[in-house]
Design an enzyme around this catalytic site. Structure first.
Site, mmCIF file in Angstrom:
data_model
loop_
_atom_site.group_PDB
_atom_site.id
_atom_site.type_symbol
_atom_site.label_atom_id
_atom_site.label_comp_id
_atom_site.label_asym_id
_atom_site.label_seq_id
_atom_site.Cartn_x
_atom_site.Cartn_y
_atom_site.Cartn_z
ATOM 1 N N TYR A 152 0.829 -1.213 0.000
ATOM 2 C CA TYR A 152 0.000 0.000 0.000
ATOM 3 C C TYR A 152 0.860 1.258 0.000
ATOM 4 O O TYR A 152 0.492 2.278 -0.588
ATOM 5 C CB TYR A 152 -1.017 -0.010 1.157
ATOM 6 C CG TYR A 152 -2.262 -0.747 0.733
ATOM 7 C CD1 TYR A 152 -3.230 -0.132 -0.059
ATOM 8 C CD2 TYR A 152 -2.442 -2.090 1.044
ATOM 9 C CE1 TYR A 152 -4.342 -0.811 -0.505
ATOM 10 C CE2 TYR A 152 -3.550 -2.789 0.598
ATOM 11 C CZ TYR A 152 -4.499 -2.141 -0.175
ATOM 12 O OH TYR A 152 -5.595 -2.822 -0.635
ATOM 13 N N CYS A 171 -6.516 3.585 20.097
ATOM 14 C CA CYS A 171 -6.888 2.537 21.056
ATOM 15 C C CYS A 171 -5.786 1.478 21.165
ATOM 16 O O CYS A 171 -5.864 0.571 21.973
ATOM 17 C CB CYS A 171 -8.218 1.879 20.654
ATOM 18 S SG CYS A 171 -8.047 0.609 19.380
ATOM 19 N N ALA A 224 -9.650 6.446 -22.160
ATOM 20 C CA ALA A 224 -10.696 7.254 -21.533
ATOM 21 C C ALA A 224 -10.430 8.751 -21.701
ATOM 22 O O ALA A 224 -11.334 9.523 -22.011
ATOM 23 C CB ALA A 224 -10.798 6.899 -20.050
ATOM 24 N N CYS A 250 -3.897 2.637 15.864
ATOM 25 C CA CYS A 250 -5.016 3.488 16.256
ATOM 26 C C CYS A 250 -4.743 4.039 17.663
ATOM 27 O O CYS A 250 -3.928 3.484 18.397
ATOM 28 C CB CYS A 250 -6.271 2.614 16.268
ATOM 29 S SG CYS A 250 -7.770 3.420 16.804
ATOM 30 N N ASN A 283 -12.462 2.671 -7.915
ATOM 31 C CA ASN A 283 -11.112 3.157 -7.631
ATOM 32 C C ASN A 283 -11.003 3.719 -6.221
ATOM 33 O O ASN A 283 -11.944 4.314 -5.707
ATOM 34 C CB ASN A 283 -10.715 4.227 -8.651
ATOM 35 C CG ASN A 283 -10.701 3.677 -10.057
ATOM 36 O OD1 ASN A 283 -10.704 2.454 -10.237
ATOM 37 N ND2 ASN A 283 -10.703 4.535 -11.047
ATOM 38 N N GLY A 300 -13.220 1.879 -18.368
ATOM 39 C CA GLY A 300 -11.953 1.400 -17.810
ATOM 40 C C GLY A 300 -12.054 0.374 -16.711
ATOM 41 O O GLY A 300 -11.286 0.413 -15.756
ATOM 42 N N THR A 301 -12.987 -0.555 -16.870
ATOM 43 C CA THR A 301 -13.006 -1.666 -15.916
ATOM 44 C C THR A 301 -12.998 -2.987 -16.662
ATOM 45 O O THR A 301 -13.639 -3.111 -17.711
ATOM 46 C CB THR A 301 -14.204 -1.597 -14.936
ATOM 47 O OG1 THR A 301 -14.198 -2.761 -14.110
ATOM 48 C CG2 THR A 301 -15.546 -1.460 -15.631
ATOM 49 N N HIS A 319 -15.166 0.652 -3.296
ATOM 50 C CA HIS A 319 -14.082 -0.100 -2.646
ATOM 51 C C HIS A 319 -13.323 0.721 -1.608
ATOM 52 O O HIS A 319 -12.235 0.336 -1.200
ATOM 53 C CB HIS A 319 -13.114 -0.649 -3.702
ATOM 54 C CG HIS A 319 -13.731 -1.704 -4.573
ATOM 55 N ND1 HIS A 319 -13.209 -2.121 -5.771
ATOM 56 C CD2 HIS A 319 -14.857 -2.445 -4.397
ATOM 57 C CE1 HIS A 319 -13.986 -3.057 -6.307
ATOM 58 N NE2 HIS A 319 -14.985 -3.264 -5.496
HETATM 59 P P1 OAD Z 1 -8.525 -3.759 -13.912
HETATM 60 O O1 OAD Z 1 -7.056 -3.491 -13.725
HETATM 61 O O2 OAD Z 1 -9.010 -5.143 -13.729
HETATM 62 O O3 OAD Z 1 -8.972 -3.323 -15.376
HETATM 63 C C1 OAD Z 1 -8.588 -2.111 -15.937
HETATM 64 C C2 OAD Z 1 -9.330 -1.965 -17.250
HETATM 65 O O4 OAD Z 1 -9.008 -0.675 -17.769
HETATM 66 C C3 OAD Z 1 -8.958 -2.978 -18.324
HETATM 67 O O5 OAD Z 1 -10.149 -3.483 -18.921
HETATM 68 C C4 OAD Z 1 -8.157 -2.159 -19.353
HETATM 69 O O6 OAD Z 1 -8.370 -2.615 -20.684
HETATM 70 C C5 OAD Z 1 -8.756 -0.788 -19.162
HETATM 71 N N1 OAD Z 1 -7.879 0.340 -19.526
HETATM 72 C C6 OAD Z 1 -6.528 0.397 -19.501
HETATM 73 N N2 OAD Z 1 -6.101 1.611 -19.878
HETATM 74 C C7 OAD Z 1 -7.207 2.354 -20.120
HETATM 75 C C8 OAD Z 1 -7.432 3.703 -20.545
HETATM 76 N N3 OAD Z 1 -6.420 4.566 -20.767
HETATM 77 N N4 OAD Z 1 -8.713 4.124 -20.693
HETATM 78 C C9 OAD Z 1 -9.752 3.273 -20.478
HETATM 79 N N5 OAD Z 1 -9.599 2.008 -20.084
HETATM 80 C C10 OAD Z 1 -8.349 1.543 -19.900
HETATM 81 O O7 OAD Z 1 -9.291 -2.736 -12.971
HETATM 82 P P2 OAD Z 1 -10.768 -2.778 -12.392
HETATM 83 O O8 OAD Z 1 -11.734 -3.350 -13.355
HETATM 84 O O9 OAD Z 1 -11.028 -1.433 -11.843
HETATM 85 O O10 OAD Z 1 -10.575 -4.141 -6.257
HETATM 86 O O11 OAD Z 1 -10.593 -3.779 -11.194
HETATM 87 C C11 OAD Z 1 -11.669 -3.972 -10.354
HETATM 88 C C12 OAD Z 1 -11.182 -4.176 -8.949
HETATM 89 O O12 OAD Z 1 -10.240 -5.241 -8.919
HETATM 90 C C13 OAD Z 1 -10.422 -3.024 -8.346
HETATM 91 O O13 OAD Z 1 -11.241 -2.031 -7.804
HETATM 92 C C14 OAD Z 1 -9.659 -3.696 -7.267
HETATM 93 C C15 OAD Z 1 -9.123 -4.818 -8.102
HETATM 94 O O14 OAD Z 1 -8.518 -5.802 -7.464
HETATM 95 C C16 OAD Z 1 -10.211 -4.110 -4.993
HETATM 96 O O15 OAD Z 1 -9.147 -3.668 -4.622
HETATM 97 C C17 OAD Z 1 -11.253 -4.674 -4.093
#
Ligand code: OAD
Length: 239
Positions: A67, A148, A229, A146, A102, A185-186, A118
């Protein structure tokens, strides 16, 4: 693309309840590593190996070091054109909900009011008393405690953990009511966020996706824009 763009814009601006769902890809152009891309690796660990309660229990120092690496990466970065465009889009609709997976806080810096599914990397939570507070130290002192005396952990949702029920309810209800959903972007593989587009679709919403690559959401999207994006989202603001 311009014809398609015009058609989708027309549809967007004739909608009245807009929901946007964002993932790590929207912050990629700001310099925040995505989770599943090659850059998401840290010391050869994948996010799924470190972002878990089990990993923290076994080796809290290692998880905090990861982190700290993420904090160091995120602290200096700025929102990009996509974050700013969404903050502007929010002003143009009476009912507009931004849901993000995010934890980087960039949507808020850009002026949006996101539902943070998240949590936030800039908050910590006590593993004993549950007190949650802001902590922007970079690096954070390992292991943080903390008042505590309990050990603090990042106030983010890890794999295998339940989301805050109130936040989940807000996200589900906005998705059920939406008539237009933009998914940006997910990778669409982490639940329950990934199911929000399906819920909106079943309730009759138009689904639009922005991602350089196809995802499981592509199958249900009426429109998919392949690209970054920061280049595509601002096009939806132009007259
Ligand atoms: P990912 O890293 O799984 O996916 C990122 C997505 O963004 C992919 O589909 C890429 O193709 C796309 N991408 C990359 N560059 C981009 C750009 N410039 N513009 C648009 N899209 C782009 O991330 P998440 O789907 O957010 O959870 O992951 C979901 C969750 O899994 C996160 O919140 C986190 C992770 O582990 C926790 O920490 C609980």
């Amino acid at each position: 693309m311009s014809n398609k763009l015009e058609q989708v814009k027309e549809r967007l601006y004739s909608s009245s309840r807009v929901v946007v769902l964002t993932g790590a890809g929207i912050s990629a152009e700001s310099g925040v590593p995505t989770f599943r891309g090659a850059e998401g690796l840290w010391k050869n660990y994948r996010a799924e190996e470190l972002a878990t309660p089990e990993a923290f229990k076994k080796d809290p120092q290692l998880v905090w070091e990861w982190y700290n690496w993420r904090r160091e990466k995120i602290a200096p970065v700025r929102p990009n054109a996509a974050h700013y465009a969404l903050a502007e889009l929010e002003k143009r609709f009476r009912i507009f909900t931004l849901i993000t997976q995010n934890v980087d806080g960039l949507h808020s810096i850009a002026g949006s009011h996101p539902i943070e599914l998240h949590g936030s990397i800039w908050r910590v939570k006590c593993t004993e008393c549950g007190l949650s507070e802001e902590n922007r130290d970079v690096p954070i002192k390992i292991l943080p405690r903390c008042r505590c005396g309990g050990m603090q952990r990042p106030a983010v949702v890890w794999f295998g953990e339940a989301l805050d029920p109130e936040i989940t309810e807000m996200a589900f209800s906005a998705s059920t009511d939406a008539d237009f959903m933009i998914v940006i972007g997910t990778s669409g593989v982490v639940q329950p966020a990934a199911s929000l587009a399906g819920i909106a679709k079943n309730a009759g919403a138009y689904i639009m996706e922005v991602n350089p690559d196809p995802t499981p959401i592509t199958r249900i999207a009426e429109a998919s824009f392949r690209g970054k994006a920061g280049e595509i989202v601002p096009l939806f603001l132009l007259d």
